[in-house]
Design a protein around this motif. Sequence first.
Motif, short mmCIF file in Angstrom:
data_model
loop_
_atom_site.label_atom_id
_atom_site.label_comp_id
_atom_site.label_asym_id
_atom_site.label_seq_id
_atom_site.Cartn_x
_atom_site.Cartn_y
_atom_site.Cartn_z
N ASP A 96 7.58 -48.01 42.57
CA ASP A 96 6.94 -47.61 44.04
C ASP A 96 5.71 -46.78 43.71
N GLU A 132 12.30 -56.19 40.35
CA GLU A 132 11.53 -55.30 41.30
C GLU A 132 10.08 -54.86 40.36
N TRP A 133 10.41 -55.10 39.00
CA TRP A 133 8.97 -54.72 38.29
C TRP A 133 8.08 -56.02 38.41
N SER A 151 7.43 -45.65 38.26
CA SER A 151 8.23 -46.53 39.03
C SER A 151 7.49 -47.82 39.53
#
Length: 406
Positions: free
Chosen positions: A144, A164-165, A142
């Motif tokens: 995070d 996000e990526w 992920s």
Amino acid sequence: MQILITLVCGVIAPVLLYALLNPAGMSATDTVRLTIMLSLIATFSAVILLTRMIRYPGVSYAGTILPVFGSTYGIIIAALLVMRESYSNSILFLCFACSVAIQYAIAARLGRAANPIHHLVPGGRVSELINLRDCNAKIWGSPDAPLPHRAIVVADLHFDHNDEWERRIATAALDGVPIYHYKQVQESLTGRVQIDHLSENVLGSLIPSNGYHGLKRATDILISLLVLPVLLPMLAVSAVAIKLDSPGPVFFRQHRVGFRAKQFRILKFRTMRVSQQRPDIHAAKTISDDERITRVGRFLRRTRIDELPQIWNILCGDMSWIGPRPEALSLSEWYAKEIPFYAYRHIVRPGISGWAQVNQGHVTELEDIHAKLQYDFFYIKHFSYWLDIIIAVRTAGVILNGFGAK
């Protein structure tokens, strides 16, 4: 740093130790000075060659050390013999042995740090790397998830990742983490260039250096003129053996497709029985344990001696020592109809040995030819004297173990 360590520990320190233990051996000042200078040159050249060569796929550092150092020191010895200069055998051998030993120690240390983990960003075709034999890869779970020290990130940069990526990839790049497109990693591990379509950018990256074309041609002629007198006795013995083994001509001539798709007649030693050659396209194929191959022909094929008459083709400008193998006209026309971009392999001169030959061996089936074409494209993309040296060194190993012969 590696060069400095090898020169100090492999040449300078052993010479100083030799001087302490055997002062009489250092009495011939000019001879000793020349030997030390040439040892430094041979060692420096060998380390440079090694560091360049291991950048290419399938090149073993440890497996290349002895051939490379043997070549550089061999050239030095040959030059000394030609110039009839005196030198110290003891010092030269000591420097050679110590330099090789230091390089093996460095190779062992590098081996423990090799094969780093590639953290794969999910999405696109990046998962293809998981199935590669030499790729130590894991999916980056992920955005995070933290990255370890000295991490390598691989992503399909043509895939539309979510915001996000994309932010996480950008952050990793700002932190100094190397980010690679999956095709770069795939190419570096397999030694093959996989092309889905010849877009403008891809085509541009596959155009070889015109400057090296001229240098390579001059080198081909020089090497041919130097080795031809040495090989003449072997060629004569082979010709007699072919005549005694089976009826028919000594040489085999066949139309092949060469540089810039121009046809030429290749010259080889005949290795098959004339009466059993088939007239259709399958006559151009050679299968494993082909019954048409003669007893002498089998030996000539395994040792690649049957290819040596192609020195004539090299001198005529049809071929090079190193390059993609020229295919028979019938096979080339068939492959061109079935495989897109096949004709692009003719942008460089064909060779007696090539990148595909040392990695894949002899193939004729369509599915294998597609893989061979990817090897040829890798050679064209990285067209350089470094890659030619690697192929020459690995060809010597191929001749010894008979890899790919049919």
